[in-house]
Write a protein that holds these residues in place. Structure first.
Motif, PDB file in Angstrom:
ATOM      1  N   ASN A  63     -21.861 -32.009 -19.250  1.00  0.00           N
ATOM      2  CA  ASN A  63     -23.433 -31.637 -18.950  1.00  0.00           C
ATOM      3  C   ASN A  63     -24.030 -31.493 -20.315  1.00  0.00           C
ATOM      4  O   ASN A  63     -24.277 -30.461 -21.083  1.00  0.00           O
ATOM      5  N   PRO A  64     -24.920 -32.742 -20.743  1.00  0.00           N
ATOM      6  CA  PRO A  64     -25.458 -32.539 -22.130  1.00  0.00           C
ATOM      7  C   PRO A  64     -26.653 -31.658 -22.179  1.00  0.00           C
ATOM      8  O   PRO A  64     -26.992 -31.306 -23.321  1.00  0.00           O
ATOM      9  N   ASN A  65     -26.991 -31.271 -21.032  1.00  0.00           N
ATOM     10  CA  ASN A  65     -28.043 -30.346 -21.255  1.00  0.00           C
ATOM     11  C   ASN A  65     -27.942 -28.836 -20.958  1.00  0.00           C
ATOM     12  O   ASN A  65     -28.743 -27.981 -20.771  1.00  0.00           O
ATOM     13  N   ASP A  66     -26.675 -28.500 -21.081  1.00  0.00           N
ATOM     14  CA  ASP A  66     -26.073 -27.240 -20.923  1.00  0.00           C
ATOM     15  C   ASP A  66     -26.391 -26.439 -22.014  1.00  0.00           C
ATOM     16  O   ASP A  66     -26.387 -26.556 -23.099  1.00  0.00           O
ATOM     17  N   CYS A 109     -21.629 -19.835 -10.137  1.00  0.00           N
ATOM     18  CA  CYS A 109     -22.713 -20.140  -9.297  1.00  0.00           C
ATOM     19  C   CYS A 109     -23.795 -20.878  -9.994  1.00  0.00           C
ATOM     20  O   CYS A 109     -24.653 -21.239  -9.472  1.00  0.00           O
ATOM     21  N   HIS A 110     -23.872 -20.587 -11.398  1.00  0.00           N
ATOM     22  CA  HIS A 110     -24.982 -21.034 -12.275  1.00  0.00           C
ATOM     23  C   HIS A 110     -24.776 -22.184 -13.198  1.00  0.00           C
ATOM     24  O   HIS A 110     -25.435 -22.314 -14.274  1.00  0.00           O
ATOM     25  N   SER A 111     -23.924 -22.876 -12.751  1.00  0.00           N
ATOM     26  CA  SER A 111     -23.741 -24.338 -13.411  1.00  0.00           C
ATOM     27  C   SER A 111     -23.087 -25.296 -12.562  1.00  0.00           C
ATOM     28  O   SER A 111     -22.766 -24.957 -11.467  1.00  0.00           O
ATOM     29  N   ASN A 112     -22.937 -26.419 -13.238  1.00  0.00           N
ATOM     30  CA  ASN A 112     -22.374 -27.558 -12.456  1.00  0.00           C
ATOM     31  C   ASN A 112     -20.788 -27.365 -12.653  1.00  0.00           C
ATOM     32  O   ASN A 112     -20.263 -28.213 -12.192  1.00  0.00           O
ATOM     33  N   LYS A 113     -20.495 -26.629 -13.294  1.00  0.00           N
ATOM     34  CA  LYS A 113     -18.888 -26.531 -13.728  1.00  0.00           C
ATOM     35  C   LYS A 113     -18.051 -25.539 -12.898  1.00  0.00           C
ATOM     36  O   LYS A 113     -17.552 -24.530 -13.550  1.00  0.00           O
ATOM     37  N   THR A 114     -18.443 -25.114 -11.611  1.00  0.00           N
ATOM     38  CA  THR A 114     -17.819 -24.383 -10.667  1.00  0.00           C
ATOM     39  C   THR A 114     -16.223 -24.394 -10.782  1.00  0.00           C
ATOM     40  O   THR A 114     -15.748 -25.687 -10.547  1.00  0.00           O
ATOM     41  N   PHE A 137     -27.440 -22.937 -15.663  1.00  0.00           N
ATOM     42  CA  PHE A 137     -27.264 -23.390 -16.957  1.00  0.00           C
ATOM     43  C   PHE A 137     -26.803 -24.767 -17.475  1.00  0.00           C
ATOM     44  O   PHE A 137     -27.189 -25.013 -18.519  1.00  0.00           O
ATOM     45  N   SER A 138     -26.442 -25.518 -16.571  1.00  0.00           N
ATOM     46  CA  SER A 138     -25.934 -26.962 -17.211  1.00  0.00           C
ATOM     47  C   SER A 138     -27.298 -27.880 -17.163  1.00  0.00           C
ATOM     48  O   SER A 138     -27.264 -28.932 -17.763  1.00  0.00           O
ATOM     49  N   GLU A 139     -28.404 -27.319 -16.575  1.00  0.00           N
ATOM     50  CA  GLU A 139     -29.651 -28.161 -16.704  1.00  0.00           C
ATOM     51  C   GLU A 139     -30.500 -27.407 -17.682  1.00  0.00           C
ATOM     52  O   GLU A 139     -31.791 -27.776 -17.707  1.00  0.00           O
ATOM     53  N   TRP A 140     -29.900 -26.718 -18.595  1.00  0.00           N
ATOM     54  CA  TRP A 140     -30.784 -25.540 -19.296  1.00  0.00           C
ATOM     55  C   TRP A 140     -32.029 -26.205 -19.966  1.00  0.00           C
ATOM     56  O   TRP A 140     -33.169 -26.101 -20.057  1.00  0.00           O
ATOM     57  N   ASN A 141     -31.579 -27.348 -20.605  1.00  0.00           N
ATOM     58  CA  ASN A 141     -32.605 -28.015 -21.683  1.00  0.00           C
ATOM     59  C   ASN A 141     -33.487 -28.963 -20.879  1.00  0.00           C
ATOM     60  O   ASN A 141     -34.406 -29.659 -21.657  1.00  0.00           O
ATOM     61  N   THR A 142     -33.575 -29.037 -19.541  1.00  0.00           N
ATOM     62  CA  THR A 142     -34.656 -30.102 -18.973  1.00  0.00           C
ATOM     63  C   THR A 142     -35.477 -28.818 -18.832  1.00  0.00           C
ATOM     64  O   THR A 142     -36.735 -29.339 -18.124  1.00  0.00           O
ATOM     65  N   LEU A 143     -35.510 -27.453 -19.093  1.00  0.00           N
ATOM     66  CA  LEU A 143     -36.456 -26.670 -18.455  1.00  0.00           C
ATOM     67  C   LEU A 143     -37.651 -26.646 -19.569  1.00  0.00           C
ATOM     68  O   LEU A 143     -37.310 -26.980 -20.713  1.00  0.00           O
TER      69      LEU A 143
END
Lengths: 137, 153
Positions: free
Chosen positions: B33-36, B58-63, B91-97
């Motif tokens: 996840n490069p945007n983590d 629950c809050h990432s793509n790395k469940t 959190f895995s999409e953090w940097n897209t926010l």
């Protein structure tokens, strides 16, 4: 010897906490300076906040949860840092935009606390403007 | 009497098996996840570790799915929590926010962690490693507050 160490430990802890405490104090003072300079609450906005929001969102409020999420006292007394103030202002705009505050459950009990359309707009416009100014937009 | 008990047990087993067949989509897992948050921002190691153990299921793509997450009816509840958790904050999409959305998330993290709203008590019951001490909570909140401030500097 052992007794001496026992005696020394609390003394050391006391010294360390004193040093740490003086540091945190200093930081808070920085924030106060920033806050008073930048956050401007006109009387008509303050009246709305005092009357309709402070019951749950102030130092004096009983409910810990609503106070934890938003405390209007901390907006002006240095309790919130600059970034925090910006976000809390944005949250005011967001919540009012969705008509979420004051909550319906609360209004069922205290219908007079409902924000009129004008009050909601005044408060929301103020929060938006203040936040933009602080962001340097 | 004995037959009746056997019958009930049989029916229960059949119901249980049928529940397993009922389709439900398992939330997908992405390892890279490069945007983590932890990849894109400098998060202190101790905080990153806490976030990974207490929040990332629950809050990432790395469940990390436990074995019982494959069994109905538990899996429905678990999948639902994960989907909802990712929707609220991933959190895995953090940097897209946007900066404002990051600030909003960090402020929520701070107050929800301090208030004990998160991690959910039901989750902690099954994941003792996710239990946060008072000191952990204060450290995470302080980190979130600091990071929030740095966003607008």
């Amino acid at each position: 010897m052992k007794d001496k160490i026992k005696f020394a430990i609390p003394l050391i802890i006391l010294c360390i906490s004193f040093v740490l405490f003086s540091f945190t104090k200093e930081n808070q003072n920085d924030y106060i300076a920033v806050t008073i300079e930048t956050l401007d609450i006109p009387e008509n906005v303050k009246a709305i906040i005092d009357n309709k929001c402070m019951g749950c969102h102030s130092d004096e409020a009983k409910s810990g949860k609503s106070k934890m999420k938003m405390n209007f006292d901390k907006l002006t007394n240095g309790g919130y840092s600059t970034g925090k103030i910006i976000n809390k202002l944005d949250k005011i705009t967001k919540m009012l935009g969705k008509d979420k505050m004051p909550p319906q459950k609360f209004l069922d009990k205290y219908p007079d606390k409902k924000l009129t359309k004008d009050e909601s707009k005044l408060l929301s416009d103020w929060a938006t403007t203040q936040s933009s100014t602080m962001k340097g937009e | 009497m004995k037959n009746k008990k056997k019958l009930i047990l049989g029916i229960l087993i059949i119901i249980f098996v049928l529940l397993q067949i009922y389709p439900s989509e398992k939330p997908s897992v992405t390892i890279d996840n490069p945007n983590d948050l932890i990849v894109t921002d400098k998060v202190p190691e101790a905080i990153a570790l806490k976030l990974k153990t207490a929040c990332y299921d629950c809050h990432s793509n790395k469940t990390k799915f436990p074995w019982y997450s494959n069994i109905a009816p538990m899996k429905w509840l678990i999948y639902d929590h994960i989907n909802h958790g990712r929707e609220e904050l991933n959190f895995s999409e953090w940097n897209t926010l946007t900066i404002d959305d990051k600030a909003d998330a960090l402020d929520d993290i701070s107050s929800m962690i301090l208030d004990g709203d998160m991690p959910l008590s039901g989750y902690v019951k099954f994941h003792s490693e996710a239990k946060l001490s008072e000191a952990d909570r204060e450290a995470i909140a302080a980190w979130a507050d600091d990071m929030l401030d740095s966003l607008y500097e």
